[in-house]
Motif scaffolding. Structure first.
Motif, short mmCIF file in Angstrom:
data_model
loop_
_atom_site.label_atom_id
_atom_site.label_comp_id
_atom_site.label_asym_id
_atom_site.label_seq_id
_atom_site.Cartn_x
_atom_site.Cartn_y
_atom_site.Cartn_z
N GLY A 33 -42.96 77.82 14.57
CA GLY A 33 -42.64 78.92 13.50
C GLY A 33 -44.11 79.28 12.62
O GLY A 33 -44.20 80.23 12.44
N LEU A 34 -44.88 78.06 12.41
CA LEU A 34 -45.96 78.56 11.81
C LEU A 34 -47.09 79.24 12.88
O LEU A 34 -47.73 80.18 12.31
CB LEU A 34 -46.80 77.28 11.36
N ALA A 35 -46.97 79.06 14.01
CA ALA A 35 -47.79 79.72 15.14
C ALA A 35 -47.38 81.22 15.02
O ALA A 35 -48.36 82.31 15.01
CB ALA A 35 -47.78 79.28 16.44
N LEU A 36 -46.04 81.69 14.89
CA LEU A 36 -45.66 82.80 15.04
C LEU A 36 -45.93 83.88 13.49
O LEU A 36 -46.53 84.74 13.42
CB LEU A 36 -43.85 83.02 14.89
N ASP A 37 -45.88 82.87 12.44
CA ASP A 37 -46.05 83.13 11.07
C ASP A 37 -47.58 83.60 11.29
O ASP A 37 -48.26 84.80 10.62
CB ASP A 37 -45.98 82.09 10.00
N ARG A 38 -48.51 82.89 11.65
CA ARG A 38 -50.01 83.30 11.90
C ARG A 38 -50.30 84.48 12.44
O ARG A 38 -51.04 85.38 12.23
CB ARG A 38 -50.68 81.97 12.35
N PHE A 39 -49.54 84.44 13.68
CA PHE A 39 -49.58 85.60 14.77
C PHE A 39 -49.17 87.06 13.90
O PHE A 39 -49.95 88.07 13.92
CB PHE A 39 -48.76 85.45 15.73
N VAL A 40 -48.41 86.88 13.10
CA VAL A 40 -47.73 88.13 12.23
C VAL A 40 -48.52 88.40 11.02
O VAL A 40 -48.73 89.56 11.03
CB VAL A 40 -46.23 87.84 12.09
N THR A 41 -48.99 87.39 10.40
CA THR A 41 -49.59 87.76 9.22
C THR A 41 -50.93 87.56 9.25
O THR A 41 -51.62 88.27 8.20
CB THR A 41 -48.85 86.67 7.99
N GLY A 42 -51.64 87.00 10.05
CA GLY A 42 -53.06 86.90 10.15
C GLY A 42 -53.62 85.83 8.99
O GLY A 42 -54.75 85.50 8.93
N ASP A 43 -52.67 85.18 8.20
CA ASP A 43 -53.13 84.12 7.32
C ASP A 43 -53.14 82.75 7.91
O ASP A 43 -52.74 81.96 7.75
CB ASP A 43 -51.93 84.26 6.20
N ASP A 44 -54.63 82.66 8.15
CA ASP A 44 -55.04 81.40 8.89
C ASP A 44 -55.17 80.31 7.78
O ASP A 44 -54.45 79.23 8.24
CB ASP A 44 -56.46 81.63 9.41
N ALA A 45 -55.57 80.63 6.83
CA ALA A 45 -55.69 79.48 5.59
C ALA A 45 -54.19 78.94 5.28
O ALA A 45 -54.53 77.64 5.27
CB ALA A 45 -56.50 79.86 4.54
N ARG A 46 -53.52 79.91 4.90
CA ARG A 46 -52.11 79.40 4.61
C ARG A 46 -51.37 78.62 5.58
O ARG A 46 -50.80 77.42 5.38
CB ARG A 46 -51.31 80.52 3.97
N THR A 47 -51.50 79.04 6.95
CA THR A 47 -50.62 78.50 7.87
C THR A 47 -51.34 77.32 8.43
O THR A 47 -50.65 76.00 8.77
CB THR A 47 -50.72 79.22 9.11
N ASP A 48 -52.87 77.09 8.14
CA ASP A 48 -53.35 75.84 8.55
C ASP A 48 -53.03 74.70 7.44
O ASP A 48 -52.68 73.51 7.92
CB ASP A 48 -54.87 75.89 8.49
N ARG A 49 -52.88 75.15 6.11
CA ARG A 49 -52.48 74.18 5.36
C ARG A 49 -51.07 73.51 5.44
O ARG A 49 -50.66 72.64 5.16
CB ARG A 49 -52.45 74.73 3.62
N ALA A 50 -50.28 74.56 5.86
CA ALA A 50 -48.79 74.23 6.00
C ALA A 50 -48.67 73.52 7.17
O ALA A 50 -48.00 72.50 7.16
CB ALA A 50 -47.89 75.54 6.35
N ALA A 51 -49.58 73.62 8.48
CA ALA A 51 -49.42 72.80 9.52
C ALA A 51 -49.84 71.30 9.17
O ALA A 51 -49.33 70.61 9.56
CB ALA A 51 -50.18 73.30 10.62
N ALA A 52 -50.94 71.23 8.33
CA ALA A 52 -51.34 69.97 7.74
C ALA A 52 -50.27 69.14 7.09
O ALA A 52 -50.07 68.00 7.23
CB ALA A 52 -52.46 70.22 7.04
N LEU A 53 -49.53 69.86 6.24
CA LEU A 53 -48.52 69.46 5.57
C LEU A 53 -47.27 68.88 6.23
O LEU A 53 -46.87 67.68 6.33
CB LEU A 53 -47.82 70.09 4.40
N LEU A 54 -47.08 69.88 7.29
CA LEU A 54 -46.00 69.25 8.18
C LEU A 54 -46.35 68.10 9.12
O LEU A 54 -45.41 67.24 9.44
CB LEU A 54 -45.56 70.82 9.25
N ILE A 55 -47.40 68.14 9.53
CA ILE A 55 -47.89 67.12 10.46
C ILE A 55 -47.84 65.73 9.79
O ILE A 55 -47.32 64.77 10.31
CB ILE A 55 -49.30 67.38 11.09
N ALA A 56 -48.44 65.92 8.60
CA ALA A 56 -48.36 64.65 7.59
C ALA A 56 -47.20 63.91 7.32
O ALA A 56 -46.83 62.83 7.47
CB ALA A 56 -49.03 64.97 6.51
#
Length: 70
Positions: A33-56
């Protein structure tokens, strides 16, 4: 994709297999879902932060305290 992650959670976190499979499913589907979000919005910083939180969260040992810093 879920099985190797679940196996690692069982091995490394001593998670029971059913819980490990659920955590792995959460992680894989969330990252998709975050990969799709990143592709659609181009918001790398936000999706990187979200991915880090999800993985943690998905790899936190059972019973470990949550990090509530925002």
């Amino acid at each position: 994709m879920v099985a190797p992650i679940a196996a690692a959670l069982v091995r490394d976190l001593c998670e029971d297999p059913a819980s490990a499979e659920a955590r792995a499913t959460l992680l894989v589907s969330g990252l998709r879902g975050l990969a799709l979000d990143r592709f659609v919005t181009g918001d790398d910083a936000r999706t990187d932060r979200a991915a880090a939180l999800l993985i943690a969260a998905a790899t936190r040992p059972p019973g470990a305290p949550h990090d509530d810093r925002r």
